[in-house]
Design a protein around this motif. Structure first.
Motif, mmCIF file in Angstrom:
data_model
loop_
_atom_site.group_PDB
_atom_site.id
_atom_site.type_symbol
_atom_site.label_atom_id
_atom_site.label_comp_id
_atom_site.label_asym_id
_atom_site.label_seq_id
_atom_site.Cartn_x
_atom_site.Cartn_y
_atom_site.Cartn_z
ATOM 1 N N ALA A 16 0.834 -1.205 0.000
ATOM 2 C CA ALA A 16 0.000 0.000 0.000
ATOM 3 C C ALA A 16 0.869 1.255 0.000
ATOM 4 C CB ALA A 16 -0.933 0.000 1.200
ATOM 5 N N SER A 17 1.951 1.227 0.745
ATOM 6 C CA SER A 17 2.847 2.390 0.796
ATOM 7 C C SER A 17 3.503 2.635 -0.557
ATOM 8 C CB SER A 17 3.921 2.180 1.856
ATOM 9 O OG SER A 17 3.346 2.116 3.130
ATOM 10 N N THR A 67 0.958 3.971 -2.991
ATOM 11 C CA THR A 67 0.656 5.374 -2.690
ATOM 12 C C THR A 67 1.759 6.295 -3.204
ATOM 13 O OG1 THR A 67 -0.604 4.724 -0.742
ATOM 14 C CG2 THR A 67 0.125 7.015 -0.849
ATOM 15 N N TRP A 95 1.411 6.597 -6.938
ATOM 16 C CA TRP A 95 0.289 7.475 -7.249
ATOM 17 C C TRP A 95 0.643 8.937 -6.983
ATOM 18 C CZ3 TRP A 95 -3.152 9.872 -3.524
ATOM 19 C CH2 TRP A 95 -4.173 10.591 -4.130
ATOM 20 N N LEU A 96 1.337 9.197 -5.875
ATOM 21 C CA LEU A 96 1.727 10.574 -5.566
ATOM 22 C C LEU A 96 2.708 11.118 -6.604
ATOM 23 C CD1 LEU A 96 2.021 10.554 -1.669
ATOM 24 C CD2 LEU A 96 0.212 11.546 -3.089
ATOM 25 N N ALA A 137 -10.245 11.331 3.506
ATOM 26 C CA ALA A 137 -9.431 10.174 3.909
ATOM 27 C C ALA A 137 -9.265 10.132 5.429
ATOM 28 C CB ALA A 137 -8.068 10.228 3.226
ATOM 29 N N VAL A 145 -0.376 5.673 5.235
ATOM 30 C CA VAL A 145 -0.571 6.015 3.824
ATOM 31 C C VAL A 145 -1.299 7.355 3.701
ATOM 32 C CG1 VAL A 145 -1.846 5.310 1.756
ATOM 33 C CG2 VAL A 145 -0.434 3.658 2.968
ATOM 34 N N THR A 146 -2.280 7.582 4.541
ATOM 35 C CA THR A 146 -2.981 8.866 4.540
ATOM 36 C C THR A 146 -2.028 10.008 4.878
ATOM 37 O OG1 THR A 146 -5.028 7.759 5.173
ATOM 38 C CG2 THR A 146 -4.947 10.120 5.528
ATOM 39 N N TYR A 191 1.161 10.124 4.149
ATOM 40 C CA TYR A 191 1.982 10.395 2.951
ATOM 41 C C TYR A 191 1.266 11.423 2.070
ATOM 42 C CZ TYR A 191 4.668 6.077 3.863
ATOM 43 O OH TYR A 191 5.450 5.094 4.393
ATOM 44 N N TYR A 192 -0.010 11.172 1.842
ATOM 45 C CA TYR A 192 -0.789 12.065 1.002
ATOM 46 C C TYR A 192 -0.860 13.460 1.621
ATOM 47 C CZ TYR A 192 -4.747 13.990 -1.560
ATOM 48 O OH TYR A 192 -5.552 14.802 -2.321
#
Length: 194
Positions: free
Chosen positions: A2-3, A6, A9-10, A147, A171-172, A174-175
Motif C-alpha cells: 500500500a505504501s 501510494t 500514485w503521488l 481520507a 498512507v494517509t 503520505y498524502y
C-alpha cells in the motif's frame, strides 16, 4: 504494498502539479504586467497564517502516525491530560482534520474576498491561473480530509488496533504531507515571488 502504491500514485500527482506550475510560470513570463496588477490584491498576511495552519496540521498528522506505529489507535487517558503521551492516532487525526478544514475555509474566504473585489476566474490569464492552481490544491486537501474521516471512522470499528489499521493511517499521512509540500511551493510561487 500500500505504501509503494501510494508513492507511485503521488508521483503522478506531482506531475499534475508540475503542469500547473508550468502554466503559471509560462503565463507569468508572457504577461508580466498582470502580476504587478493582480498580486497587489493578495492578502499576504492572511495567506501566511493559512499556510501556517496547514503546516501545523502536518505536524499533528505525524504525531498521529507515531501513535499508530506504536499500536495506539485512541487515547489512554483523559482527553486533555498530557496529549503528547496519552493521545492516540484518532485524537491527533481529529486535530489534523480540524486544522485542514480551517485551511479550506480560509481558502474559500479568500476566494470570496477576491471575487467581491472583482478578481474573478475569467478576468484575465493571471486570475485563471491563480484560481485553477489553488483550487485544484483545495480539492486535493478536501480529498485528504475525506481520507482522515475514513481512517478516524475505522478506528472506531476496530476492536484491536493492528498493523493493518496503522498502514491506512500511514498512507494517509503520505498524502497529507505531499499536499502540504505542494502548498508551500504554491505559496512561495504566488504570494512571495510577486
Amino acid at each position: 504494498m500500500a505504501s509503494v502504491g501510494t508513492m507511485i500514485w503521488l508521483s503522478s500527482e506531482l506531475m499534475f502539479f508540475a503542469g500547473l506550475f508550468a502554466i503559471y510560470f509560462t503565463i507569468r513570463s508572457v504577461r508580466p504586467e498582470l502580476w504587478a496588477q493582480n498580486t497587489a490584491n493578495l492578502n499576504f498576511t492572511f495567506a501566511a497564517i493559512n499556510t501556517s495552519i496547514l503546516v501545523i496540521s502536518s505536524v499533528w498528522c505525524q504525531m498521529g502516525v507515531f501513535a499508530a506505529e506504536h499500536g495506539k489507535g485512541k487515547r489512554t487517558g483523559k482527553l486533555l491530560a498530557n496529549p503528547i503521551k496519552s493521545w492516540g492516532m484518532r485524537e491527533w487525526y481529529v486535530l489534523t482534520y480540524l486544522f485542514g478544514a480551517i485551511f479550506v475555509a480560509g481558502q474559500v474566504w479568500e476566494y470570496a474576498t477576491l471575487t467581491s473585489e472583482g478578481m474573478t476566474l475569467s478576468q484575465d490569464a493571471w486570475t485563471s491561473c491563480f484560481y485553477i492552481t489553488t483550487g485544484f490544491h483545495g480539492i486535493h486537501v478536501t480529498g485528504g480530509l475525506i481520507a482522515f474521516l475514513i481512517i478516524i471512522g475505522r478506528s472506531f470499528t476496530a476492536r484491536r488496533y493492528t498493523h493493518r489499521q496503522a498502514t491506512g493511517a500511514i498512507v494517509t499521512s503520505y498524502y497529507w504531507h505531499f499536499v502540504d509540500v505542494v502548498w508551500i511551493a504554491l505559496f512561495f510561487a504566488i504570494y512571495v515571488l510577486k
